[in-house]
Design an enzyme around this catalytic site. Structure first.
Site, PDB file in Angstrom:
ATOM      1  N   CYS A 289     -31.154  36.865  19.150  1.00  0.00           N
ATOM      2  CA  CYS A 289     -31.857  37.930  19.872  1.00  0.00           C
ATOM      3  C   CYS A 289     -30.948  38.599  20.901  1.00  0.00           C
ATOM      4  O   CYS A 289     -31.146  39.774  21.234  1.00  0.00           O
ATOM      5  CB  CYS A 289     -33.119  37.387  20.531  1.00  0.00           C
ATOM      6  SG  CYS A 289     -32.834  35.966  21.596  1.00  0.00           S
ATOM      7  N   HIS A 761     -35.002  33.507  25.229  1.00  0.00           N
ATOM      8  CA  HIS A 761     -35.187  34.649  24.331  1.00  0.00           C
ATOM      9  C   HIS A 761     -34.876  35.950  25.076  1.00  0.00           C
ATOM     10  O   HIS A 761     -35.120  36.049  26.283  1.00  0.00           O
ATOM     11  CB  HIS A 761     -36.627  34.656  23.813  1.00  0.00           C
ATOM     12  CG  HIS A 761     -36.922  35.740  22.827  1.00  0.00           C
ATOM     13  ND1 HIS A 761     -36.229  35.877  21.640  1.00  0.00           N
ATOM     14  CD2 HIS A 761     -37.841  36.747  22.844  1.00  0.00           C
ATOM     15  CE1 HIS A 761     -36.710  36.914  20.977  1.00  0.00           C
ATOM     16  NE2 HIS A 761     -37.677  37.465  21.687  1.00  0.00           N
TER      17      HIS A 761
END
Length: 801
Positions: A289, A761
């Site tokens: 990510c 994330h």
């Protein structure tokens, strides 16, 4: 090729689509190719509730396929392979052992049975089926009255609160070992097993109604415990009441930060999906990510769009025979995938009707899978080539470094980020100053924690948290520090102490301070909030703060002014060099060595890391360890050569890349610390074969070069400095920067969720067509509440004067 399949040259084993195969044949004369075609049979609901086959061609060459799960039970494959002979396009169906020589048949079989390198990278392919532990059935549990609370856990032998393991024999809660993903501890769980022999432990925070992560110390591997519910019930844990936490994080760890995950991802809101050019998502390849977020921001900038997507035909026409190893080809392909709109299309009305009828409306996640791009851009890098989470800021600088090294056309798109920094160093005793300049691409903004506007709330929260911890109750709702942006900007502009400053005015060590200002303002200003730090246990941690980042930013007051009237410059005198008779007197910083050794690395490797990084601290030495772990002599004892040999040995050990005669970084740092420019230090070391004493003599004998710099040397620096803090090219036209006003407007930011850069994330928010859009891997939606106060990296563009 979406229809023609893939052609593999049997001589070079490179793959081409139909439109490129003729060009390859004409350029190379290679005439034997393996033609692969895959037909996918997709099961679709039939009128009678059964499944009717629907045939379509699979895309085999470009990895910009939509995010259909072609490994699920919804698809079946039919593969077709032929041998094609050019120039007549004569085809021989395979297998065919009668007409083909044995060598050709063997080569074809090897190609057809080979596993894709990208599939090898897939973390799912590493997973093996766990076996039941031999101790599970006969495990003896002590009746000692231990009951485990639902939260507030900590190691019974230290104060760590992450990577905790519950021993299933006596109920002890102990920490595990330190790992690269940011979790870890002091190994007390293993020590407990060695003392007691109690074999099984379960990881707290992984317990769900479906099971838990169990490890067998005796079998030295993760195992299954078929009786896990019974074993946990012994300590008062009801599995049916435990819930899975999103992203696999432990309830105990993320409870105080659950609001961060929800706020940044805008969870709980019905976000409208966005489709079309510029609204294409990217598949997460397993902790990728950080790459997805950075590339979305990069290709929202017009200069990068023009350089790669605007030049796509020319880049493809002049790409090398192996386009998988060409940076510009991969950038153009990725940019085209994000901006063309071909991979971001709304669902058909018939599909929506079908979803409504089945009462399972699921928005389509179109998008691209950047496997080939990630494989190339991370090749040779010890961190980005792994499947671990990485720092988005480090990846941004890595990308800019590659852009600098691979020019495309006359315009270098990275010019929009480059700016000059003026550093003013002052001797506190003599009050004399020295001005130097360097190039940078990111404005790193410190977090002024002392300026929090809600200190009373923070103190009250900390008291409640400690009380809950002592009483083993769930922690209170998180109170986040609120920091004014103006305070962070003030902290950036304040002078910083210079460690081990040697004053040429006093001819001795003295106190020195350094102040940084902008010698030029970039077209696009990238601001990083320095949220990440290292705790006393050397585990990376994040400052959970809220900063009121402005939509409009004016930093004109930070413009550099140069030498001011009344200021006197420090004389250009180098400190004396003392060469010890005993080379072992060049000792290493033992405190840094022990810090690294406590993290589990071999002691001799730690000594080498600290020595070869010039005793610059454990953090820099840690990076050396990561880059050299795979070397065969990694744990061999440190052999310190004679002083004249330090340079060559250090260069090899430090892992210098690029030109063969690049001097070792620690030698360059020594000369820079004496007050000389970086380019002059490198030039002198190169001229004297990296001999420190002779290099200083060379500098003093060439005073006319001190104020000059060479464009070629600057380009070499650009190619070899991983952090991209390099000197500007200073030819006759001056530095290659796009200076202008210091007034900016915010157009994007990257946010991080989690406790460290090695876990968690990343998502990206971008302002497009007057509204904010959230890019969360494949999910691209209109943003309702962009969390501008919780960002990590911010992107501003200059406001035209």
């Amino acid at each position: 090729d979406s229809e023609g399949g893939l052609y593999v040259c049997m001589n070079t084993f490179l793959g081409f689509g139909r439109e490129h195969i003729e060009r390859h044949y004409r350029k190379t004369g290679q005439c034997v190719y393996l033609h692969l075609k895959r037909h996918v049979i997709e099961k679709v609901p039939g009128a009678s509730g059964g499944a009717l086959p629907k045939r379509r061609n699979a895309k085999l060459f470009l990895d910009l396929e939509t995010n259909s799960d072609l490994n699920s039970d919804d698809f079946e494959y039919e593969d077709e392979a032929k041998l094609v002979l050019f120039p007549d396009h004569y085809e021989i169906s395979l297998p065919n052992i009668e007409e083909l020589p044995a060598l050709v048949t063997i080569a074809c079989d090897a190609l057809l049975s080979a596993k894709s390198p990208y599939r090898k990278q897939d973390p799912d392919s590493w997973e093996e089926e766990l076996q039941a532990s031999k101790h599970a059935k006969t495990l003896v549990q002590l009746d000692n009255g231990v009951r485990i609370p639902p939260s507030g856990w900590k190691c019974s032998k230290c104060d760590l609160r992450e990577n905790l393991w519950l021993n299933l024999t006596d109920g002890s809660v102990l920490c595990g070992k330190w790992f690269f993903d940011g979790s870890g501890g002091n190994g007390h769980a293993v020590e407990h097993y060695k003392e007691t022999g109690y074999p099984l432990a379960v990881k707290l925070g992984t317990i769900t109604p479906d099971g838990a992560d169990v490890y067998s110390f005796d079998e030295e591997e993760p195992v299954l415990d078929p009786h896990i519910a019974k074993h946990l019930a012994h300590f008062g844990i009801d599995m049916l009441q435990m819930q899975v936490t999103e992203n696999g994080l432990r309830d105990n760890d993320i409870k105080p930060r659950v609001s961060e995950w929800e706020v940044i991802q805008e969870a709980g809101m019905k976000l409208k999906p966005m489709y079309g050019p510029g609204y294409t998502g990217m598949k997460n390849l397993g902790n990728s990510c950080y790459l997805n977020a950075v590339m979305q921001a990069i290709f929202s900038i017009p200069e990068f769009q023009r350089a790669y997507v605007g030049n796509l035909p020319r880049i493809f026409d002049y790409s090398p025979l192996d386009p998988t190893q060409d940076f510009n080809t991969q950038m153009a392909k990725l940019g085209h995938g994000l901006l063309s709109g071909q991979y971001s299309k709304p669902p058909m009305k018939s599909e929506l009707i079908e979803q409504v009828m089945k009462e399972e409306h699921k928005p389509q996640h179109n998008g691209i899978s950047p496997r080939m791009f990630k494989a190339f851009i991370s090749k040779g890098h010890p961190e980005f080539s792994s499947n671990r989470q990485q720092d988005a800021q480090e990846f941004f600088l890595h990308l800019i470094n590659l852009v600098e090294r691979n020019p495309v056309g006359s315009e270098n798109p990275s010019d929009v980020f480059r700016f000059l920094v003026e550093e003013r160093t002052q001797c506190c005793q003599s009050r004399k100053v020295r001005y130097t300049e360097r190039v940078d691409y990111i404005m790193q903004l410190p977090v002024a924690m002392e300026a929090a506007t809600n200190k009373d709330e923070l103190i009250a929260y900390e008291l409640k948290r400690r009380e809950a911890e002592a009483a083993r109750r769930p922690p209170p709702e998180l109170v986040r520090a609120k920091i004014p942006f103006s305070a962070c900007l003030q902290a950036f502009s304040e002078p910083n102490n210079v460690e081990d400053f040697w004053s040429s005015a006093l001819q001795a060590k003295s106190a020195g301070v350094k102040t940084s200002r902008f010698a030029s303002f970039p077209e696009y200003l990238v601001v990083q909030i320095k949220k990440f730090t290292f705790g006393l246990d050397w585990i990376p941690k994040k400052l959970d703060v809220s900063i009121d980042m402005p939509d409009f930013l004016d930093i004109n007051h930070l413009r550099a002014r140069g030498l001011q009237p009344g200021e006197e410059e420090l004389p250009d005198i180098a400190p004396p060099i003392i060469i010890p008779d005993d080379p072992k007197a060049l000792d290493t910083d033992e405190s840094s060595v022990m810090q690294l050794a406590e993290m589990g690395f071999p002691l001799e490797a730690c000594r080498k890391a600290v020595y070869y990084t010039g005793n610059l601290g454990a953090e820099i030495a840690f990076n050396w360890i990561i880059a050299h772990m795979e070397e065969p002599d990694f744990a061999e004892p440190l052999v310190i050569p004679a002083f004249g040999e330090v340079a060559s040995s250090g260069a090899a050990a430090f892992g210098a890349v690029g030109l063969d005669n690049q001097p070792p970084e620690e030698m360059v740092a020594i000369i820079i610390s004496m007050g000389f420019q970086r380019n002059l230090a490198i030039q002198a070391l190169k001229a004297t074969n990296s001999n420190l004493e002779r290099a200083l003599e060379w500098i003093f004998s060439h005073p006319e070069l001190e104020e000059e710099s060479e464009p070629a040397l600057d380009m070499m620096n650009m190619e070899n400095n991983a952090n991209a803090n390099i000197l500007a090219e200073t030819g006759s036209e001056g530095p290659r920067v796009k200076d202008g006003s210091g007034r900016y407007e915010l157009f994007g930011f990257i946010s991080h969720m989690g406790t460290s850069t090695m876990s968690g994330h990343y998502v990206c928010h971008l302002k497009k067509e007057g509204r904010w859009v959230i890019y969360n891997d494949l999910r691209v939606c209109a943003s309702e509440r962009p969390p501008k106060d919780l960002g990590y990296i911010y992107f501003y563009h200059r406001i035209p004067s």
